[in-house]
Write a protein that holds these residues in place. Structure first.
Motif, PDB file in Angstrom:
ATOM      1  N   UNK A 132      20.391 -15.141   2.769  1.00 27.10           N
ATOM      2  CA  UNK A 132      20.226 -14.709   1.383  1.00 27.10           C
ATOM      3  C   UNK A 132      20.019 -13.197   1.347  1.00 27.10           C
ATOM      4  N   UNK A 133      21.056 -12.465   1.644  1.00 31.82           N
ATOM      5  CA  UNK A 133      20.991 -11.018   1.668  1.00 31.82           C
ATOM      6  C   UNK A 133      21.035 -10.489   0.238  1.00 31.82           C
ATOM      7  N   UNK A 134      19.972  -9.781  -0.153  1.00 35.62           N
ATOM      8  CA  UNK A 134      19.915  -9.222  -1.486  1.00 35.62           C
ATOM      9  C   UNK A 134      18.937  -8.056  -1.514  1.00 35.62           C
ATOM     10  N   UNK A 135      19.180  -7.133  -2.431  1.00 36.59           N
ATOM     11  CA  UNK A 135      18.258  -6.020  -2.627  1.00 36.59           C
ATOM     12  C   UNK A 135      17.101  -6.501  -3.481  1.00 36.59           C
ATOM     13  N   UNK A 136      15.904  -6.337  -2.968  1.00 34.97           N
ATOM     14  CA  UNK A 136      14.738  -6.889  -3.638  1.00 34.97           C
ATOM     15  C   UNK A 136      14.283  -5.993  -4.778  1.00 34.97           C
ATOM     16  N   UNK A 137      14.209  -6.543  -5.984  1.00 35.62           N
ATOM     17  CA  UNK A 137      13.648  -5.810  -7.106  1.00 35.62           C
ATOM     18  C   UNK A 137      12.141  -5.634  -6.930  1.00 35.62           C
ATOM     19  N   UNK A 138      11.531  -6.572  -6.239  1.00 33.78           N
ATOM     20  CA  UNK A 138      10.101  -6.445  -5.963  1.00 33.78           C
ATOM     21  C   UNK A 138       9.846  -5.230  -5.079  1.00 33.78           C
ATOM     22  N   UNK A 139      10.712  -5.044  -4.080  1.00 35.25           N
ATOM     23  CA  UNK A 139      10.566  -3.874  -3.198  1.00 35.25           C
ATOM     24  C   UNK A 139      10.675  -2.586  -4.002  1.00 35.25           C
ATOM     25  N   UNK A 140      11.647  -2.512  -4.891  1.00 37.37           N
ATOM     26  CA  UNK A 140      11.821  -1.303  -5.691  1.00 37.37           C
ATOM     27  C   UNK A 140      10.622  -1.058  -6.591  1.00 37.37           C
ATOM     28  N   UNK A 141      10.100  -2.106  -7.202  1.00 39.66           N
ATOM     29  CA  UNK A 141       8.950  -1.949  -8.093  1.00 39.66           C
ATOM     30  C   UNK A 141       7.721  -1.486  -7.323  1.00 39.66           C
ATOM     31  N   UNK A 142       7.486  -2.109  -6.152  1.00 42.11           N
ATOM     32  CA  UNK A 142       6.323  -1.724  -5.345  1.00 42.11           C
ATOM     33  C   UNK A 142       6.466  -0.297  -4.847  1.00 42.11           C
ATOM     34  N   UNK A 143       7.672   0.067  -4.446  1.00 40.54           N
ATOM     35  CA  UNK A 143       7.897   1.413  -3.933  1.00 40.54           C
ATOM     36  C   UNK A 143       7.663   2.459  -5.019  1.00 40.54           C
ATOM     37  N   UNK A 144       8.125   2.190  -6.219  1.00 38.91           N
ATOM     38  CA  UNK A 144       7.901   3.115  -7.334  1.00 38.91           C
ATOM     39  C   UNK A 144       6.422   3.199  -7.672  1.00 38.91           C
ATOM     40  N   UNK A 145       5.736   2.066  -7.632  1.00 42.25           N
ATOM     41  CA  UNK A 145       4.298   2.054  -7.924  1.00 42.25           C
ATOM     42  C   UNK A 145       3.532   2.922  -6.935  1.00 42.25           C
ATOM     43  N   UNK A 146       3.850   2.770  -5.654  1.00 43.92           N
ATOM     44  CA  UNK A 146       3.153   3.575  -4.649  1.00 43.92           C
ATOM     45  C   UNK A 146       3.542   5.045  -4.753  1.00 43.92           C
ATOM     46  N   UNK A 147       4.762   5.322  -5.161  1.00 39.15           N
ATOM     47  CA  UNK A 147       5.168   6.715  -5.339  1.00 39.15           C
ATOM     48  C   UNK A 147       4.345   7.371  -6.454  1.00 39.15           C
ATOM     49  N   UNK A 148       4.132   6.651  -7.541  1.00 35.43           N
ATOM     50  CA  UNK A 148       3.281   7.161  -8.624  1.00 35.43           C
ATOM     51  C   UNK A 148       1.840   7.316  -8.139  1.00 35.43           C
ATOM     52  N   UNK A 149       1.361   6.336  -7.416  1.00 36.18           N
ATOM     53  CA  UNK A 149       0.021   6.349  -6.845  1.00 36.18           C
ATOM     54  C   UNK A 149      -0.179   7.595  -5.980  1.00 36.18           C
ATOM     55  N   UNK A 150       0.750   7.839  -5.084  1.00 33.41           N
ATOM     56  CA  UNK A 150       0.657   8.989  -4.176  1.00 33.41           C
ATOM     57  C   UNK A 150       0.746  10.310  -4.929  1.00 33.41           C
ATOM     58  N   UNK A 151       1.607  10.359  -5.946  1.00 31.75           N
ATOM     59  CA  UNK A 151       1.771  11.594  -6.714  1.00 31.75           C
ATOM     60  C   UNK A 151       0.495  11.940  -7.477  1.00 31.75           C
ATOM     61  N   UNK A 152      -0.124  10.939  -8.074  1.00 32.01           N
ATOM     62  CA  UNK A 152      -1.366  11.178  -8.822  1.00 32.01           C
ATOM     63  C   UNK A 152      -2.468  11.669  -7.892  1.00 32.01           C
ATOM     64  N   UNK A 153      -2.625  11.020  -6.739  1.00 31.07           N
ATOM     65  CA  UNK A 153      -3.661  11.443  -5.794  1.00 31.07           C
ATOM     66  C   UNK A 153      -3.424  12.866  -5.304  1.00 31.07           C
ATOM     67  N   UNK A 154      -2.179  13.168  -4.962  1.00 28.08           N
ATOM     68  CA  UNK A 154      -1.871  14.513  -4.456  1.00 28.08           C
ATOM     69  C   UNK A 154      -2.106  15.564  -5.542  1.00 28.08           C
ATOM     70  N   UNK A 155      -1.767  15.238  -6.783  1.00 27.11           N
ATOM     71  CA  UNK A 155      -1.960  16.196  -7.875  1.00 27.11           C
ATOM     72  C   UNK A 155      -3.440  16.451  -8.127  1.00 27.11           C
ATOM     73  N   UNK A 156      -4.236  15.390  -8.165  1.00 30.39           N
ATOM     74  CA  UNK A 156      -5.667  15.545  -8.401  1.00 30.39           C
ATOM     75  C   UNK A 156      -6.340  16.303  -7.256  1.00 30.39           C
TER      76      UNK A 156
END
Length: 284
Positions: free
Chosen positions: A73-97
């Motif tokens: 069942x080869x497929x691009x995971x939407x869950x992976x994309x959502x989690x990756x974007x969430x952590x990217x926002x998380x990291x950006x906020x921490x670095x900015x603060x």
């Protein structure tokens, strides 16, 4: 000795790497509280939680995707994309603060002053004494500026300076410490982001389910093992400027003409042989 595959080595290295980042963030949290720095504890705590959360989340998603791949069942995971974007926002906020506690230097004066004044108003002698002893200083902006021991009937504003023989304020070393701790808190989210990028781009990281935007082309090992078509092979060898199919047809025609010419020359007898045969027949 046990042999480890590439994925196990990458996982082991990632665990050590993330553990080191967690230790850095935990040390920054401890120093923030020890020196009573005006860095919110929630910022330090979220930075401590980032490396293990990122490691657990990414490893879980990778394991889940590998299970899907093993089942065909080869497929691009939407869950992976959502989690990756969430952590990217998380990291950006921490670095900015964290960056707001690094520069500009003039902008750090007010939070430090407000924090010291808060400790002075609440009579938090223990925290102020700890700062003064750590940096061998007295007061905030000078040895008489809100220094401990606090002025009263028995103590004057210069008590700290006289008793401990200190003649500098604590602002500069305290501000320098704040910047060092903030740099640690900045390094952690940046390092986590770079770890994820390096993980996806690592040689041998087999993740066909990754989105094409962040997935590098696969190694050429599979393509190299496949038999190369004759047309493609000749095109690469001869560096022909003409169309590959037309060039191949022209080469085949040349080969065919050459073969016909050689075959015709071999079958047709030479004039000398023909004359000899005629003489033999005439004698008979």
């Amino acid at each position: 000795m046990a042999k480890f595959n590439r994925r196990q080595l990458i996982t082991g290295f990632s665990a050590l790497y993330l553990a080191a980042l967690t230790a850095i963030a935990a040390y920054a949290l401890h120093q923030t509280n020890f020196y009573s720095l005006p860095i919110p504890n929630v910022l330090s705590a979220l930075t401590v939680a980032l490396p293990p959360l990122a490691g657990i989340a990414l490893e879980s998603i990778i394991s889940f995707q590998h299970q899907l791949v093993s089942k065909g069942k080869l497929q691009t995971s939407k869950v992976f994309q959502a989690v990756n974007v969430t952590f990217l926002i998380y990291e950006t906020v921490l670095a900015t603060l964290a960056g707001t506690h690094i520069a500009p230097l003039g902008g750090l004066w007010c939070p430090l002053h407000d924090k010291w004044q808060e400790m002075r108003t609440s009579r938090d002698a223990k925290s102020i004494q700890r700062i003064q002893d750590a940096f061998n200083c007295c007061g905030f902006n000078g040895p008489k500026d809100m220094a401990w021991p606090f002025p009263d009937k028995k103590h004057g504003a210069d008590t700290c300076m006289v008793r401990f023989e200190r003649d500098i304020g604590c602002l500069e070393p305290w501000r320098t410490t704040e910047r060092k701790i903030a740099i640690m808190l900045l390094i952690v989210p940046v390092a986590v982001f770079l770890w994820k990028v390096a993980l996806f781009l690592a040689p041998g990281f087999d993740a066909p389910w990754l989105p094409s935007a962040i997935r590098l082309p696969n190694d050429n090992t599979e393509e190299e093992t496949r038999p190369r078509p004759a047309i493609t092979y000749h095109d690469l060898e001869d560096n022909a400027d003409e169309d590959s199919l037309r060039g191949e047809v022209n080469r085949l025609n040349k080969d065919s003409n050459l073969a016909t010419h050689v075959e015709g020359g071999r079958i047709r007898p030479s004039p000398l042989i023909q004359e000899t045969e005629n003489n033999m027949w005439s004698r008979d």
